[in-house]
Design a protein around this motif. Sequence first.
Motif, PDB file in Angstrom:
ATOM      1  N   SER A  98       7.239   8.150 -13.312  1.00 17.01           N
ATOM      2  CA  SER A  98       8.320   8.027 -14.284  1.00 17.01           C
ATOM      3  C   SER A  98       9.499   7.257 -13.703  1.00 17.01           C
ATOM      4  CB  SER A  98       8.767   9.414 -14.742  1.00 17.01           C
ATOM      5  OG  SER A  98       9.776   9.318 -15.703  1.00 17.01           O
ATOM      6  N   LEU A  99       9.838   7.546 -12.455  1.00 16.34           N
ATOM      7  CA  LEU A  99      10.928   6.821 -11.802  1.00 16.34           C
ATOM      8  C   LEU A  99      10.595   5.334 -11.692  1.00 16.34           C
ATOM      9  CD1 LEU A  99      11.829   9.330  -8.943  1.00 16.34           C
ATOM     10  CD2 LEU A  99      13.204   8.811 -10.958  1.00 16.34           C
ATOM     11  N   ARG A 100       9.341   5.039 -11.390  1.00 19.47           N
ATOM     12  CA  ARG A 100       8.908   3.636 -11.293  1.00 19.47           C
ATOM     13  C   ARG A 100       8.943   2.961 -12.655  1.00 19.47           C
ATOM     14  NH1 ARG A 100       9.288  -0.775 -10.943  1.00 19.47           N
ATOM     15  NH2 ARG A 100       7.587  -2.240 -10.910  1.00 19.47           N
ATOM     16  N   LYS A 101       8.460   3.662 -13.683  1.00 21.42           N
ATOM     17  CA  LYS A 101       8.417   3.109 -15.042  1.00 21.42           C
ATOM     18  C   LYS A 101       9.824   2.779 -15.551  1.00 21.42           C
ATOM     19  CE  LYS A 101       6.909   4.224 -19.699  1.00 21.42           C
ATOM     20  NZ  LYS A 101       6.437   5.299 -20.575  1.00 21.42           N
ATOM     21  N   GLU A 102      10.779   3.613 -15.210  1.00 21.64           N
ATOM     22  CA  GLU A 102      12.157   3.415 -15.665  1.00 21.64           C
ATOM     23  C   GLU A 102      12.975   2.533 -14.711  1.00 21.64           C
ATOM     24  OE1 GLU A 102      13.322   4.380 -18.623  1.00 21.64           O
ATOM     25  OE2 GLU A 102      11.303   5.142 -19.042  1.00 21.64           O
ATOM     26  N   HIS A 106      11.664   0.898  -6.820  1.00 20.23           N
ATOM     27  CA  HIS A 106      10.842  -0.311  -6.768  1.00 20.23           C
ATOM     28  C   HIS A 106       9.645  -0.011  -5.864  1.00 20.23           C
ATOM     29  CE1 HIS A 106       9.747  -4.464  -5.743  1.00 20.23           C
ATOM     30  NE2 HIS A 106      10.297  -4.760  -6.904  1.00 20.23           N
ATOM     31  N   PRO A 107       8.491  -0.625  -6.143  1.00 23.42           N
ATOM     32  CA  PRO A 107       7.318  -0.380  -5.282  1.00 23.42           C
ATOM     33  C   PRO A 107       7.585  -0.612  -3.799  1.00 23.42           C
ATOM     34  CG  PRO A 107       6.645  -1.576  -7.231  1.00 23.42           C
ATOM     35  CD  PRO A 107       8.147  -1.490  -7.280  1.00 23.42           C
ATOM     36  N   LEU A 108       8.415  -1.588  -3.465  1.00 18.13           N
ATOM     37  CA  LEU A 108       8.726  -1.832  -2.053  1.00 18.13           C
ATOM     38  C   LEU A 108       9.507  -0.666  -1.449  1.00 18.13           C
ATOM     39  CD1 LEU A 108       9.657  -5.629  -2.106  1.00 18.13           C
ATOM     40  CD2 LEU A 108       7.529  -4.568  -1.316  1.00 18.13           C
ATOM     41  N   GLU A 112       8.263   1.498   1.648  1.00 11.48           N
ATOM     42  CA  GLU A 112       9.126   1.693   2.807  1.00 11.48           C
ATOM     43  C   GLU A 112       9.258   3.176   3.162  1.00 11.48           C
ATOM     44  OE1 GLU A 112      13.835   1.195   3.719  1.00 11.48           O
ATOM     45  OE2 GLU A 112      12.848  -0.484   2.707  1.00 11.48           O
ATOM     46  N   VAL A 113       9.403   4.020   2.147  1.00  7.12           N
ATOM     47  CA  VAL A 113       9.522   5.461   2.390  1.00  7.12           C
ATOM     48  C   VAL A 113       8.255   5.991   3.038  1.00  7.12           C
ATOM     49  CG1 VAL A 113       9.623   7.729   1.260  1.00  7.12           C
ATOM     50  CG2 VAL A 113      11.221   5.932   0.593  1.00  7.12           C
ATOM     51  N   PHE A 114       7.099   5.601   2.504  1.00 12.15           N
ATOM     52  CA  PHE A 114       5.848   6.097   3.052  1.00 12.15           C
ATOM     53  C   PHE A 114       5.559   5.498   4.429  1.00 12.15           C
ATOM     54  CE2 PHE A 114       5.103   7.342  -1.367  1.00 12.15           C
ATOM     55  CZ  PHE A 114       4.806   8.680  -1.140  1.00 12.15           C
ATOM     56  N   ALA A 115       5.999   4.279   4.668  1.00 18.01           N
ATOM     57  CA  ALA A 115       5.829   3.684   5.995  1.00 18.01           C
ATOM     58  C   ALA A 115       6.669   4.452   7.003  1.00 18.01           C
ATOM     59  CB  ALA A 115       6.234   2.215   5.975  1.00 18.01           C
ATOM     60  N   THR A 116       7.885   4.804   6.629  1.00 17.61           N
ATOM     61  CA  THR A 116       8.753   5.592   7.497  1.00 17.61           C
ATOM     62  C   THR A 116       8.140   6.957   7.751  1.00 17.61           C
ATOM     63  OG1 THR A 116      10.683   4.468   6.589  1.00 17.61           O
ATOM     64  CG2 THR A 116      11.081   6.531   7.758  1.00 17.61           C
TER      65      THR A 116
END
Length: 163
Positions: A98-102, A106-108, A112-116
Amino acid sequence: MKINHLTPSEEILMSILWKLDCAYMKDVIAHYPEPKPHQNTISTFIKILVEKEFLTTEKEGRIFKYTVAIPFTDYKNFLLSNFIERYFENSGIELLKSLRKENWVHPLDIKEVFATETVLHSHLESDEKNSEISDFVAEITADKKLKTKKNKKKKNKKTKNDK
Protein backbone atom coordinates in the motif's frame (compact mmCIF):
# COMPACT_ATOMS: atom_id res chain seq x y z
CA MET A 1 2.41 -3.36 30.96
CA LYS A 2 -0.72 -2.91 28.88
CA ILE A 3 -0.77 0.13 26.64
CA ASN A 4 -4.07 1.86 25.88
CA HIS A 5 -5.06 4.29 23.15
CA LEU A 6 -4.76 7.99 23.87
CA THR A 7 -7.25 10.66 22.87
CA PRO A 8 -5.91 13.46 20.63
CA SER A 9 -5.73 15.82 23.62
CA GLU A 10 -3.86 13.22 25.66
CA GLU A 11 -1.45 12.67 22.76
CA ILE A 12 -0.67 16.40 22.62
CA LEU A 13 0.14 16.37 26.32
CA MET A 14 2.17 13.18 26.06
CA SER A 15 4.14 14.56 23.09
CA ILE A 16 5.26 17.39 25.38
CA LEU A 17 6.17 14.97 28.15
CA TRP A 18 7.95 12.58 25.77
CA LYS A 19 10.20 15.47 24.74
CA LEU A 20 10.83 16.52 28.34
CA ASP A 21 10.91 12.98 29.84
CA CYS A 22 9.94 14.43 33.23
CA ALA A 23 8.42 17.78 34.15
CA TYR A 24 6.51 19.85 36.63
CA MET A 25 3.14 21.41 35.83
CA LYS A 26 4.75 24.79 35.07
CA ASP A 27 7.06 23.11 32.50
CA VAL A 28 4.13 21.39 30.81
CA ILE A 29 2.17 24.64 30.60
CA ALA A 30 5.21 26.50 29.23
CA HIS A 31 5.64 23.94 26.42
CA TYR A 32 1.94 23.59 25.60
CA PRO A 33 1.03 24.97 22.15
CA GLU A 34 -1.36 27.90 21.74
CA PRO A 35 -4.20 28.16 22.53
CA LYS A 36 -3.20 26.85 25.94
CA PRO A 37 -5.96 25.17 27.91
CA HIS A 38 -6.63 26.17 31.51
CA GLN A 39 -4.27 24.73 34.11
CA ASN A 40 -7.13 22.68 35.59
CA THR A 41 -7.76 21.05 32.20
CA ILE A 42 -4.09 20.09 31.87
CA SER A 43 -4.13 18.82 35.44
CA THR A 44 -7.16 16.63 34.64
CA PHE A 45 -5.43 15.18 31.58
CA ILE A 46 -2.31 14.47 33.62
CA LYS A 47 -4.43 12.67 36.21
CA ILE A 48 -5.95 10.51 33.45
CA LEU A 49 -2.48 9.75 32.04
CA VAL A 50 -1.33 8.66 35.49
CA GLU A 51 -4.39 6.38 35.75
CA LYS A 52 -3.61 4.95 32.29
CA GLU A 53 -0.05 4.39 33.57
CA PHE A 54 1.59 6.60 30.94
CA LEU A 55 3.02 8.80 33.70
CA THR A 56 4.29 8.32 37.22
CA THR A 57 4.22 10.98 39.92
CA GLU A 58 6.67 11.94 42.59
CA LYS A 59 5.75 14.48 45.22
CA GLU A 60 8.43 17.06 45.96
CA GLY A 61 7.23 19.29 48.75
CA ARG A 62 3.91 20.73 47.65
CA ILE A 63 4.31 20.03 43.93
CA PHE A 64 4.38 16.92 41.75
CA LYS A 65 7.01 15.84 39.28
CA TYR A 66 5.64 13.80 36.36
CA THR A 67 7.81 11.21 34.66
CA VAL A 68 7.11 9.28 31.45
CA ALA A 69 6.41 5.60 32.17
CA ILE A 70 5.70 4.46 28.59
CA PRO A 71 8.32 5.61 26.07
CA PHE A 72 7.23 7.09 22.75
CA THR A 73 8.71 4.17 20.78
CA ASP A 74 6.58 1.70 22.76
CA TYR A 75 3.41 3.71 22.08
CA LYS A 76 4.33 4.16 18.42
CA ASN A 77 4.88 0.39 18.02
CA PHE A 78 1.56 -0.28 19.80
CA LEU A 79 -0.27 2.01 17.35
CA LEU A 80 1.52 0.55 14.34
CA SER A 81 0.71 -2.99 15.42
CA ASN A 82 -2.98 -2.13 15.86
CA PHE A 83 -3.02 -0.31 12.53
CA ILE A 84 -1.52 -3.23 10.63
CA GLU A 85 -3.82 -5.69 12.38
CA ARG A 86 -6.94 -3.63 11.70
CA TYR A 87 -6.36 -2.37 8.16
CA PHE A 88 -3.85 -4.77 6.61
CA GLU A 89 -4.95 -8.19 7.85
CA ASN A 90 -1.96 -8.33 10.21
CA SER A 91 0.43 -8.31 7.24
CA GLY A 92 3.42 -5.99 7.03
CA ILE A 93 3.75 -6.94 3.36
CA GLU A 94 0.24 -5.60 2.66
CA LEU A 95 1.18 -2.34 4.38
CA LEU A 96 4.36 -2.14 2.31
CA LYS A 97 2.41 -2.77 -0.91
CA SER A 98 0.00 0.00 0.00
CA LEU A 99 2.83 2.40 0.82
CA ARG A 100 4.43 1.59 -2.53
CA LYS A 101 1.13 1.98 -4.42
CA GLU A 102 0.55 5.41 -2.89
CA ASN A 103 4.17 6.46 -3.62
CA TRP A 104 5.08 6.85 0.06
CA VAL A 105 8.11 4.66 -0.54
CA HIS A 106 10.15 4.00 -3.65
CA PRO A 107 11.45 0.53 -4.61
CA LEU A 108 15.03 1.79 -4.22
CA ASP A 109 14.22 2.86 -0.65
CA ILE A 110 12.90 -0.63 0.08
CA LYS A 111 15.97 -2.20 -1.51
CA GLU A 112 18.24 0.06 0.57
CA VAL A 113 16.46 -0.86 3.81
CA PHE A 114 16.73 -4.57 3.12
CA ALA A 115 20.35 -4.23 2.03
CA THR A 116 21.12 -2.49 5.32
CA GLU A 117 19.24 -5.18 7.25
CA THR A 118 21.17 -7.91 5.47
CA VAL A 119 24.49 -6.28 6.33
CA LEU A 120 23.48 -5.82 9.97
CA HIS A 121 22.24 -9.38 10.30
CA SER A 122 25.30 -10.84 8.60
CA HIS A 123 27.45 -9.50 11.40
CA LEU A 124 25.11 -10.68 14.13
CA GLU A 125 23.98 -14.14 13.01
CA SER A 126 25.81 -17.40 12.51
CA ASP A 127 27.43 -18.40 9.23
CA GLU A 128 24.79 -21.06 8.70
CA LYS A 129 21.96 -18.53 8.71
CA ASN A 130 23.98 -16.20 6.50
CA SER A 131 24.44 -18.92 3.93
CA GLU A 132 20.70 -19.62 3.97
CA ILE A 133 19.98 -15.93 3.37
CA SER A 134 22.65 -15.74 0.69
CA ASP A 135 21.23 -18.82 -1.03
CA PHE A 136 17.74 -17.34 -0.90
CA VAL A 137 18.88 -13.96 -2.27
CA ALA A 138 20.92 -15.70 -4.97
CA GLU A 139 17.93 -17.85 -5.90
CA ILE A 140 15.47 -14.98 -6.26
CA THR A 141 17.93 -12.81 -8.17
CA ALA A 142 19.31 -15.55 -10.45
CA ASP A 143 18.56 -15.89 -14.16
CA LYS A 144 15.54 -17.97 -15.12
CA LYS A 145 17.80 -20.56 -16.78
CA LEU A 146 19.64 -21.21 -13.53
CA LYS A 147 16.36 -21.45 -11.64
CA THR A 148 14.97 -24.06 -14.01
CA LYS A 149 18.18 -26.09 -13.74
CA LYS A 150 17.95 -26.04 -9.95
CA ASN A 151 14.28 -27.02 -10.07
CA LYS A 152 15.08 -29.96 -12.37
CA LYS A 153 17.81 -31.12 -9.98
CA LYS A 154 15.39 -30.92 -7.06
CA LYS A 155 12.77 -32.92 -8.96
CA ASN A 156 15.35 -35.56 -9.92
CA LYS A 157 16.44 -35.91 -6.29
CA LYS A 158 12.83 -36.31 -5.16
CA THR A 159 12.09 -39.00 -7.72
CA LYS A 160 15.31 -40.90 -6.81
CA ASN A 161 14.39 -40.70 -3.11
CA ASP A 162 10.85 -41.96 -3.81
CA LYS A 163 12.15 -45.11 -5.54
